[in-house]
Design a protein around this motif. Sequence first.
Motif, PDB file in Angstrom:
ATOM      1  N   TRP A 157       4.677  12.826  21.936  1.00  0.00           N
ATOM      2  CA  TRP A 157       3.429  13.127  21.241  1.00  0.00           C
ATOM      3  C   TRP A 157       3.576  12.983  19.733  1.00  0.00           C
ATOM      4  CZ3 TRP A 157       2.745  16.843  17.545  1.00  0.00           C
ATOM      5  CH2 TRP A 157       3.697  17.859  17.468  1.00  0.00           C
ATOM      6  N   VAL A 158       4.777  13.203  19.198  1.00  0.00           N
ATOM      7  CA  VAL A 158       4.995  12.983  17.760  1.00  0.00           C
ATOM      8  C   VAL A 158       4.911  11.498  17.442  1.00  0.00           C
ATOM      9  CG1 VAL A 158       6.637  13.228  15.862  1.00  0.00           C
ATOM     10  CG2 VAL A 158       6.377  15.072  17.527  1.00  0.00           C
ATOM     11  N   TRP A 159       5.486  10.661  18.296  1.00  0.00           N
ATOM     12  CA  TRP A 159       5.418   9.207  18.090  1.00  0.00           C
ATOM     13  C   TRP A 159       3.966   8.728  18.149  1.00  0.00           C
ATOM     14  CZ3 TRP A 159       9.611   8.130  22.341  1.00  0.00           C
ATOM     15  CH2 TRP A 159      10.833   8.652  21.911  1.00  0.00           C
ATOM     16  N   ILE A 160       3.210   9.211  19.129  1.00  0.00           N
ATOM     17  CA  ILE A 160       1.819   8.780  19.278  1.00  0.00           C
ATOM     18  C   ILE A 160       0.985   9.237  18.086  1.00  0.00           C
ATOM     19  CG2 ILE A 160      -0.264   9.046  20.671  1.00  0.00           C
ATOM     20  CD1 ILE A 160       1.526   9.259  23.137  1.00  0.00           C
ATOM     21  N   ALA A 161       1.154  10.500  17.684  1.00  0.00           N
ATOM     22  CA  ALA A 161       0.399  11.005  16.538  1.00  0.00           C
ATOM     23  C   ALA A 161       0.748  10.251  15.262  1.00  0.00           C
ATOM     24  CB  ALA A 161       0.676  12.504  16.358  1.00  0.00           C
ATOM     25  N   GLY A 162       2.048   9.961  15.076  1.00  0.00           N
ATOM     26  CA  GLY A 162       2.463   9.224  13.886  1.00  0.00           C
ATOM     27  C   GLY A 162       1.901   7.817  13.859  1.00  0.00           C
ATOM     28  N   ALA A 163       1.904   7.144  15.009  1.00  0.00           N
ATOM     29  CA  ALA A 163       1.357   5.789  15.080  1.00  0.00           C
ATOM     30  C   ALA A 163      -0.147   5.791  14.821  1.00  0.00           C
ATOM     31  CB  ALA A 163       1.662   5.165  16.442  1.00  0.00           C
ATOM     32  N   ALA A 164      -0.863   6.758  15.407  1.00  0.00           N
ATOM     33  CA  ALA A 164      -2.306   6.844  15.202  1.00  0.00           C
ATOM     34  C   ALA A 164      -2.635   7.123  13.733  1.00  0.00           C
ATOM     35  CB  ALA A 164      -2.901   7.934  16.095  1.00  0.00           C
ATOM     36  N   TRP A 165      -1.894   8.049  13.123  1.00  0.00           N
ATOM     37  CA  TRP A 165      -2.112   8.377  11.713  1.00  0.00           C
ATOM     38  C   TRP A 165      -1.876   7.154  10.826  1.00  0.00           C
ATOM     39  CZ3 TRP A 165      -4.200  11.791   8.537  1.00  0.00           C
ATOM     40  CH2 TRP A 165      -3.796  11.846   7.208  1.00  0.00           C
ATOM     41  N   SER A 166      -0.829   6.405  11.101  1.00  0.00           N
ATOM     42  CA  SER A 166      -0.493   5.233  10.292  1.00  0.00           C
ATOM     43  C   SER A 166      -1.558   4.145  10.427  1.00  0.00           C
ATOM     44  CB  SER A 166       0.878   4.686  10.699  1.00  0.00           C
ATOM     45  OG  SER A 166       1.884   5.670  10.536  1.00  0.00           O
ATOM     46  N   ILE A 167      -2.017   3.912  11.644  1.00  0.00           N
ATOM     47  CA  ILE A 167      -3.042   2.884  11.856  1.00  0.00           C
ATOM     48  C   ILE A 167      -4.348   3.265  11.178  1.00  0.00           C
ATOM     49  CG2 ILE A 167      -4.461   1.765  13.619  1.00  0.00           C
ATOM     50  CD1 ILE A 167      -2.035   1.933  15.493  1.00  0.00           C
ATOM     51  N   MET A 168      -4.746   4.533  11.322  1.00  0.00           N
ATOM     52  CA  MET A 168      -5.977   4.991  10.678  1.00  0.00           C
ATOM     53  C   MET A 168      -5.869   4.909   9.160  1.00  0.00           C
ATOM     54  SD  MET A 168      -8.163   5.567  12.991  1.00  0.00           S
ATOM     55  CE  MET A 168      -9.396   6.388  11.963  1.00  0.00           C
ATOM     56  N   SER A 204       0.832  -1.200   0.000  1.00  0.00           N
ATOM     57  CA  SER A 204       0.000   0.000   0.000  1.00  0.00           C
ATOM     58  C   SER A 204       0.870   1.255   0.000  1.00  0.00           C
ATOM     59  CB  SER A 204      -0.904   0.012   1.241  1.00  0.00           C
ATOM     60  OG  SER A 204      -1.542   1.261   1.382  1.00  0.00           O
ATOM     61  N   GLY A 205       0.721   2.067  -1.039  1.00  0.00           N
ATOM     62  CA  GLY A 205       1.482   3.312  -1.107  1.00  0.00           C
ATOM     63  C   GLY A 205       1.040   4.323  -0.069  1.00  0.00           C
ATOM     64  N   HIS A 206      -0.269   4.366   0.203  1.00  0.00           N
ATOM     65  CA  HIS A 206      -0.769   5.290   1.226  1.00  0.00           C
ATOM     66  C   HIS A 206      -0.175   4.983   2.591  1.00  0.00           C
ATOM     67  CE1 HIS A 206      -3.708   6.491  -1.781  1.00  0.00           C
ATOM     68  NE2 HIS A 206      -4.224   7.383  -0.943  1.00  0.00           N
ATOM     69  N   VAL A 207      -0.158   3.692   2.959  1.00  0.00           N
ATOM     70  CA  VAL A 207       0.369   3.308   4.270  1.00  0.00           C
ATOM     71  C   VAL A 207       1.876   3.518   4.320  1.00  0.00           C
ATOM     72  CG1 VAL A 207       0.640   1.408   5.897  1.00  0.00           C
ATOM     73  CG2 VAL A 207      -1.497   1.679   4.647  1.00  0.00           C
ATOM     74  N   ALA A 208       2.564   3.170   3.247  1.00  0.00           N
ATOM     75  CA  ALA A 208       4.008   3.395   3.216  1.00  0.00           C
ATOM     76  C   ALA A 208       4.333   4.870   3.374  1.00  0.00           C
ATOM     77  CB  ALA A 208       4.589   2.858   1.907  1.00  0.00           C
ATOM     78  N   ASN A 209       3.583   5.723   2.710  1.00  0.00           N
ATOM     79  CA  ASN A 209       3.805   7.166   2.813  1.00  0.00           C
ATOM     80  C   ASN A 209       3.540   7.663   4.228  1.00  0.00           C
ATOM     81  OD1 ASN A 209       4.332   9.803   1.726  1.00  0.00           O
ATOM     82  ND2 ASN A 209       2.136  10.175   1.690  1.00  0.00           N
ATOM     83  N   ALA A 210       2.446   7.179   4.834  1.00  0.00           N
ATOM     84  CA  ALA A 210       2.102   7.602   6.192  1.00  0.00           C
ATOM     85  C   ALA A 210       3.151   7.162   7.199  1.00  0.00           C
ATOM     86  CB  ALA A 210       0.731   7.029   6.577  1.00  0.00           C
ATOM     87  N   VAL A 211       3.586   5.909   7.112  1.00  0.00           N
ATOM     88  CA  VAL A 211       4.575   5.394   8.066  1.00  0.00           C
ATOM     89  C   VAL A 211       5.931   6.056   7.844  1.00  0.00           C
ATOM     90  CG1 VAL A 211       5.818   3.332   8.805  1.00  0.00           C
ATOM     91  CG2 VAL A 211       3.366   3.207   8.335  1.00  0.00           C
ATOM     92  N   THR A 212       6.292   6.284   6.589  1.00  0.00           N
ATOM     93  CA  THR A 212       7.567   6.960   6.310  1.00  0.00           C
ATOM     94  C   THR A 212       7.601   8.335   6.954  1.00  0.00           C
ATOM     95  OG1 THR A 212       7.801   5.799   4.199  1.00  0.00           O
ATOM     96  CG2 THR A 212       9.079   7.813   4.493  1.00  0.00           C
ATOM     97  N   MET A 213       6.549   9.116   6.755  1.00  0.00           N
ATOM     98  CA  MET A 213       6.517  10.453   7.351  1.00  0.00           C
ATOM     99  C   MET A 213       6.459  10.381   8.870  1.00  0.00           C
ATOM    100  SD  MET A 213       4.311  12.906   4.797  1.00  0.00           S
ATOM    101  CE  MET A 213       2.804  11.939   4.815  1.00  0.00           C
ATOM    102  N   ALA A 214       5.733   9.395   9.413  1.00  0.00           N
ATOM    103  CA  ALA A 214       5.632   9.270  10.868  1.00  0.00           C
ATOM    104  C   ALA A 214       6.988   8.956  11.493  1.00  0.00           C
ATOM    105  CB  ALA A 214       4.618   8.186  11.219  1.00  0.00           C
ATOM    106  N   VAL A 215       7.699   8.000  10.931  1.00  0.00           N
ATOM    107  CA  VAL A 215       9.003   7.627  11.479  1.00  0.00           C
ATOM    108  C   VAL A 215      10.011   8.753  11.280  1.00  0.00           C
ATOM    109  CG1 VAL A 215      10.924   5.993  11.333  1.00  0.00           C
ATOM    110  CG2 VAL A 215       8.563   5.168  11.152  1.00  0.00           C
TER     111      VAL A 215
END
Length: 265
Positions: free
Chosen positions: A161-172, A140-151
Amino acid sequence: MHPPASVEPPRAVLRRWPLYLGGGALVLAVLLGVLIVLRQQAGLIGLDEEWAKEMLDIRGPVGTALATIFDTVGGHLVGTYVVPAVITVLLFVFKRRWAAFYFLVTTLASALGVQILKHLFGRARPEDMLVTSDFGSFPSGHVANAVTMAVTLSVIFPVVWVWIAGAAWSIMMALSRTYLGAHWLTDTLGGALVGVGVALLLWLPFAAQLAAERPGPPSTHADPAQADGGTTDVAPTDSGATDAGATDSGATDAAPADAESTDAE
């Protein structure tokens, strides 16, 4: 005799843990793609089909609207180009030039890696899609993009709070892709592995520069070369000073005894 010095792990090993974790994540993504192809050929894709049925059963107007927002923001023109460009510019504005360069290179490399794997495996998407998508379902390109930006942002801003927000965004994002029928469940897992792998691998060459330009006191997590880098050495002069202090204290304690001896005479 002095006790034997403790054996510390080599700095080269400590410095390369993003290489090991990032490389391992990418290897797992490729192996997952191979497993998916083999399972499809054998007709063993029950997990993906069961998850797709569950997502189909819970579809509704509110969930579809929210998932469509994630689809727009997380990919296509907005998620692939606009959002990374805005974040890169903001990092430049706040004088985090190396962070901006790291973020831009990482997001571009992740998008390229996703396209390579899509064309390598050529997995068909689910039939009940609510949105239009490009060729290839895995990863999934969407998930890869979300996780890349989160990490990547968690590396640049190592706060909870950045880690939590990134994890929540990636899961959603992963849930929204399967909810819309744009991906199978294992596609989202593959995208997450790609995102983690690329972000960690590219952190390694930028680690020193990112640590140098971070405001405030240096963090031990800023540079993987400094993580668990050994014990803190105690200066020998402190020990000497302590011993001297003890001697002085002893001399002071002896003074009253001398005074009493004088009185006795």
